[in-house]
Scaffold this motif. Structure first.
Motif, PDB file in Angstrom:
ATOM      1  N   GLY A   1       0.872  -1.162  -0.104  1.00 44.15           N
ATOM      2  CA  GLY A   1       0.033  -0.064   0.090  1.00 44.15           C
ATOM      3  C   GLY A   1       0.729   1.278   0.031  1.00 44.15           C
ATOM      4  N   ILE A   2       0.118   2.367   0.209  1.00 44.43           N
ATOM      5  CA  ILE A   2       0.946   3.768   0.053  1.00 44.43           C
ATOM      6  C   ILE A   2       1.990   3.884   1.239  1.00 44.43           C
ATOM      7  N   ALA A   3       2.131   3.056   2.208  1.00 39.64           N
ATOM      8  CA  ALA A   3       2.831   3.299   3.302  1.00 39.64           C
ATOM      9  C   ALA A   3       3.812   2.017   3.268  1.00 39.64           C
ATOM     10  N   GLY A   4       3.997   1.362   2.196  1.00 38.76           N
ATOM     11  CA  GLY A   4       4.944   0.272   2.083  1.00 38.76           C
ATOM     12  C   GLY A   4       4.481  -0.898   2.769  1.00 38.76           C
ATOM     13  N   ARG A   5       3.225  -1.168   3.471  1.00 38.05           N
ATOM     14  CA  ARG A   5       2.849  -2.225   3.920  1.00 38.05           C
ATOM     15  C   ARG A   5       1.539  -2.685   2.925  1.00 38.05           C
ATOM     16  N   SER A   6       0.891  -3.653   3.819  1.00 35.29           N
ATOM     17  CA  SER A   6      -0.297  -4.596   3.259  1.00 35.29           C
ATOM     18  C   SER A   6      -1.222  -3.346   2.430  1.00 35.29           C
ATOM     19  N   PRO A   7      -2.024  -3.446   1.481  1.00 34.94           N
ATOM     20  CA  PRO A   7      -2.917  -2.433   1.312  1.00 34.94           C
ATOM     21  C   PRO A   7      -3.933  -2.068   2.426  1.00 34.94           C
ATOM     22  N   ASP A   8      -4.110  -0.741   2.532  1.00 35.95           N
ATOM     23  CA  ASP A   8      -5.069  -0.272   3.590  1.00 35.95           C
ATOM     24  C   ASP A   8      -6.328   0.757   2.954  1.00 35.95           C
ATOM     25  N   ARG A   9      -6.957   1.088   3.611  1.00 32.69           N
ATOM     26  CA  ARG A   9      -8.098   2.021   3.282  1.00 32.69           C
ATOM     27  C   ARG A   9      -7.689   3.092   2.124  1.00 32.69           C
ATOM     28  N   ARG A  10      -6.405   3.783   2.474  1.00 30.61           N
ATOM     29  CA  ARG A  10      -6.128   4.937   1.915  1.00 30.61           C
ATOM     30  C   ARG A  10      -5.475   4.381   0.516  1.00 30.61           C
ATOM     31  N   SER A  11      -4.893   3.194   0.411  1.00 29.26           N
ATOM     32  CA  SER A  11      -4.575   2.459  -0.875  1.00 29.26           C
ATOM     33  C   SER A  11      -5.676   2.416  -1.683  1.00 29.26           C
ATOM     34  N   VAL A  12      -6.732   1.713  -1.252  1.00 25.77           N
ATOM     35  CA  VAL A  12      -8.091   1.487  -2.046  1.00 25.77           C
ATOM     36  C   VAL A  12      -8.559   2.712  -2.282  1.00 25.77           C
ATOM     37  N   GLN A  13      -8.699   3.698  -1.516  1.00 22.20           N
ATOM     38  CA  GLN A  13      -9.230   5.031  -2.039  1.00 22.20           C
ATOM     39  C   GLN A  13      -8.572   5.905  -3.152  1.00 22.20           C
ATOM     40  N   LEU A  14      -7.019   5.644  -3.028  1.00 24.58           N
ATOM     41  CA  LEU A  14      -6.401   6.259  -4.002  1.00 24.58           C
ATOM     42  C   LEU A  14      -6.661   5.709  -5.518  1.00 24.58           C
ATOM     43  N   VAL A  15      -6.853   4.072  -5.446  1.00 23.42           N
ATOM     44  CA  VAL A  15      -7.097   3.499  -6.731  1.00 23.42           C
ATOM     45  C   VAL A  15      -8.393   4.036  -7.157  1.00 23.42           C
ATOM     46  N   ARG A  16      -9.393   4.036  -6.169  1.00 23.39           N
ATOM     47  CA  ARG A  16     -10.711   4.427  -6.630  1.00 23.39           C
ATOM     48  C   ARG A  16     -10.835   5.705  -7.283  1.00 23.39           C
ATOM     49  N   HIS A  17      -9.790   6.881  -6.598  1.00 27.22           N
ATOM     50  CA  HIS A  17      -9.753   8.184  -7.118  1.00 27.22           C
ATOM     51  C   HIS A  17      -9.200   8.262  -8.338  1.00 27.22           C
ATOM     52  N   LEU A  18      -8.194   7.423  -8.637  1.00 26.57           N
ATOM     53  CA  LEU A  18      -7.431   7.455 -10.133  1.00 26.57           C
ATOM     54  C   LEU A  18      -8.317   6.968 -11.129  1.00 26.57           C
ATOM     55  N   TRP A  19      -9.254   5.828 -10.699  1.00 23.83           N
ATOM     56  CA  TRP A  19     -10.082   5.322 -11.574  1.00 23.83           C
ATOM     57  C   TRP A  19     -11.175   6.407 -12.148  1.00 23.83           C
ATOM     58  N   ARG A  20     -11.549   7.192 -11.180  1.00 23.24           N
ATOM     59  CA  ARG A  20     -12.633   8.088 -11.367  1.00 23.24           C
ATOM     60  C   ARG A  20     -11.982   9.176 -12.131  1.00 23.24           C
ATOM     61  N   GLU A  21     -10.827   9.651 -11.978  1.00 28.55           N
ATOM     62  CA  GLU A  21     -10.140  10.467 -12.778  1.00 28.55           C
ATOM     63  C   GLU A  21     -10.008  10.195 -14.180  1.00 28.55           C
ATOM     64  N   ALA A  22      -9.665   8.838 -14.378  1.00 28.19           N
ATOM     65  CA  ALA A  22      -9.596   8.365 -15.727  1.00 28.19           C
ATOM     66  C   ALA A  22     -10.637   8.275 -16.461  1.00 28.19           C
ATOM     67  N   THR A  23     -12.012   7.944 -15.855  1.00 27.35           N
ATOM     68  CA  THR A  23     -12.707   7.639 -16.584  1.00 27.35           C
ATOM     69  C   THR A  23     -13.920   8.816 -16.466  1.00 27.35           C
ATOM     70  N   ARG A  24     -13.630   9.846 -16.052  1.00 24.70           N
ATOM     71  CA  ARG A  24     -14.232  11.437 -15.857  1.00 24.70           C
ATOM     72  C   ARG A  24     -14.496  11.566 -17.549  1.00 24.70           C
ATOM     73  N   LYS A  25     -15.920  11.984 -17.790  1.00 25.39           N
ATOM     74  CA  LYS A  25     -16.043  12.686 -18.909  1.00 25.39           C
ATOM     75  C   LYS A  25     -15.402  13.964 -19.271  1.00 25.39           C
ATOM     76  N   LYS A  26     -14.813  14.187 -20.302  1.00 24.94           N
ATOM     77  CA  LYS A  26     -14.255  15.735 -20.390  1.00 24.94           C
ATOM     78  C   LYS A  26     -15.404  16.632 -21.046  1.00 24.94           C
TER      79      LYS A  26
END
Length: 273
Positions: free
Chosen positions: A248-273
């Motif tokens: 995850g973000i802190a170099g350990r197992s994935p945590d809530r912040r890691s999952v939130q970041l992936v979800r945020h990146l996906w939303r940015e990637a699929t947001r209609k321009k």
């Protein structure tokens, strides 16, 4: 087993991946019908829609050694039977390594073992994961994966999982929209886009084409946030379940912040321009 669903809920996950036993031991966990019922009931009451099982690290379906083959077969069949009971989308499998034999012989052994494991279970699919690292590994390109799927029984109980780190290490430039388009074009032509069942969203420690399977904390590796946006934004893979393996973000197992970041990146990637 229900604890896995609880952990998914804690991180607001809609898809999770689990090990059905300790990944570094041959000894299988013996579940009861009560365990399976508790898992299914916990999932019904959660937001988790998809559960994948990952095979343990010790398995080599292409092994020549009789004892290794027996252990690999028993372990994989056990994972598939657990998948049957909990309604898993499939068991993610690395097709194996050549060791000291030819590629053709290794593929024959891998296909034979996986077909036997499928025969010992009812319905849970095998999902071949693309590999990276040693040239001895099977499944490093989509030609070979398509061959394995065809010879193991075809699309009914076989599918494909792609790992962003593995793809990048192998030389697929999935960190750009153009590279992602080319990669998905290849999947569509050789395997079939409907056979793409699961995404592993992982960053990489090494550069494009390094052939090193080493994961970096999400967003901090050589793929990076921009590259992961490209990976998640390809239109033809929308709707394919995605799981983060870590670290995850802190170099350990994935945590809530890691999952939130992936979800945020996906939303940015699929947001209609």
């Amino acid at each position: 087993m229900p604890r896995a669903i609880e952990r998914g809920e804690e991180m607001s996950c809609e898809a999770i991946q689990i090990f059905n036993q300790s990944p570094r031991m041959w000894r299988p966990t013996r579940y009861s019908e009560r365990d399976f019922t508790a898992f299914r009931e916990a999932q019904k009451q959660s937001r988790v829609q998809v559960v994948a099982i990952h095979m343990i690290y010790l398995i080599n379906p292409a092994a020549k050694d009789r004892e290794m083959r027996k252990k690999s077969l028993d372990s994989l069949a056990h994972a598939l039977r657990v998948g049957d009971e909990i309604g898993a989308m499939g068991v993610v499998v690395h097709p194996g390594a050549l060791k000291d034999d030819t590629r053709a012989n290794a593929k024959k052994r891998s296909v034979k073992l996986i077909k036997e494991a499928l025969a010992r279970s009812d319905r849970c699919p095998i999902i071949y994961e693309n590999t990276a690292g040693s040239p001895q590994l099977l499944g490093r390109d989509f030609d070979e994966t398509a061959e394995l799927i065809d010879k193991t029984g075809g699309p009914k109980r076989l599918g494909l999982c792609v790992d962003s780190c593995h793809l990048y290490a192998t030389g697929y430039d999935i960190a750009t929209p153009e590279g992602m388009k080319e990669m998905v074009d290849e999947i569509e032509a050789k395997v079939g886009i409907k056979q793409l069942k699961l995404l592993h969203v992982n960053d990489a420690t090494d550069p494009l084409g390094s052939n090193r399977d080493r994961h970096a904390p999400i967003g901090k590796g050589t793929i990076g946030r921009k590259g992961l946006r490209a990976f998640l934004g390809e239109p033809r893979i929308q709707g394919v379940p995605a799981v983060l393996e870590g670290p995850g973000i802190a170099g350990r197992s994935p945590d809530r912040r890691s999952v939130q970041l992936v979800r945020h990146l996906w939303r940015e990637a699929t947001r209609k321009k």
